[in-house]
Motif scaffolding. Structure first.
Motif, PDB file in Angstrom:
ATOM      1  N   VAL A  69       3.491  -6.675 -20.545  1.00 31.64           N
ATOM      2  CA  VAL A  69       4.716  -7.491 -20.532  1.00 31.64           C
ATOM      3  C   VAL A  69       4.612  -8.641 -21.532  1.00 31.64           C
ATOM      4  CG1 VAL A  69       6.059  -9.085 -19.111  1.00 31.64           C
ATOM      5  CG2 VAL A  69       5.387  -6.876 -18.191  1.00 31.64           C
ATOM      6  N   THR A 105       4.626  -7.279 -25.158  1.00 32.99           N
ATOM      7  CA  THR A 105       5.960  -6.778 -25.505  1.00 32.99           C
ATOM      8  C   THR A 105       6.908  -7.937 -25.786  1.00 32.99           C
ATOM      9  OG1 THR A 105       5.611  -4.799 -24.160  1.00 32.99           O
ATOM     10  CG2 THR A 105       7.893  -5.370 -24.696  1.00 32.99           C
ATOM     11  N   ALA A 106       6.836  -8.968 -24.960  1.00 27.15           N
ATOM     12  CA  ALA A 106       7.667 -10.160 -25.192  1.00 27.15           C
ATOM     13  C   ALA A 106       7.290 -10.832 -26.505  1.00 27.15           C
ATOM     14  CB  ALA A 106       7.516 -11.136 -24.032  1.00 27.15           C
ATOM     15  N   TYR A 114      -0.682  -4.457 -16.688  1.00 30.99           N
ATOM     16  CA  TYR A 114       0.778  -4.607 -16.673  1.00 30.99           C
ATOM     17  C   TYR A 114       1.192  -5.982 -17.203  1.00 30.99           C
ATOM     18  CZ  TYR A 114       0.204  -0.569 -13.681  1.00 30.99           C
ATOM     19  OH  TYR A 114      -0.154   0.655 -13.195  1.00 30.99           O
ATOM     20  N   LEU A 115       0.434  -7.009 -16.810  1.00 27.55           N
ATOM     21  CA  LEU A 115       0.708  -8.357 -17.311  1.00 27.55           C
ATOM     22  C   LEU A 115       0.529  -8.416 -18.818  1.00 27.55           C
ATOM     23  CD1 LEU A 115       1.344 -11.332 -16.674  1.00 27.55           C
ATOM     24  CD2 LEU A 115      -1.114 -11.669 -16.377  1.00 27.55           C
ATOM     25  N   GLY A 162      -1.508 -12.813 -23.503  1.00 30.81           N
ATOM     26  CA  GLY A 162      -1.476 -11.360 -23.465  1.00 30.81           C
ATOM     27  C   GLY A 162      -2.776 -10.738 -23.944  1.00 30.81           C
TER      28      GLY A 162
END
Length: 83
Positions: free
Chosen positions: A33, A36-37, A29-30, A71
């Motif tokens: 995120v 995606t950012a 999940y990290l 990421g």
């Protein structure tokens, strides 16, 4: 101050096991995120008007680069490639 192997082994076995600060179950999940950012900032960076002094562009690109780095590391660790 040479210590014997047995004393070092006893010390090693008495230490608590390693526990990460971020749970391995949270890493996918990290990674999602953060990546995606990164893609959102890359899109924003590509639509910025070009300036004479690219201070804002450098800030956005640097932030996207840092987010991409963390990421990718989180993604690798979530699939079992511990880097």
């Amino acid at each position: 101050m040479p210590e014997s192997y047995a004393s070092i082994q006893a010390l090693h076995q008495s230490l608590p096991p390693f526990s990460p600060y971020i749970s391995a179950a949270f890493l996918p999940y990290l990674a999602g995120v953060l990546l995606t950012a990164t893609f959102a900032l890359a899109f924003y960076f590509s639509t910025l008007p070009k300036a004479t002094v690219p201070v804002h562009e450098v800030g956005v690109a640097s932030l996207a680069s840092v987010l991409a780095g963390f990421g990718v590391v989180a993604l690798f660790c979530s699939v079992g490639v511990n880097v």
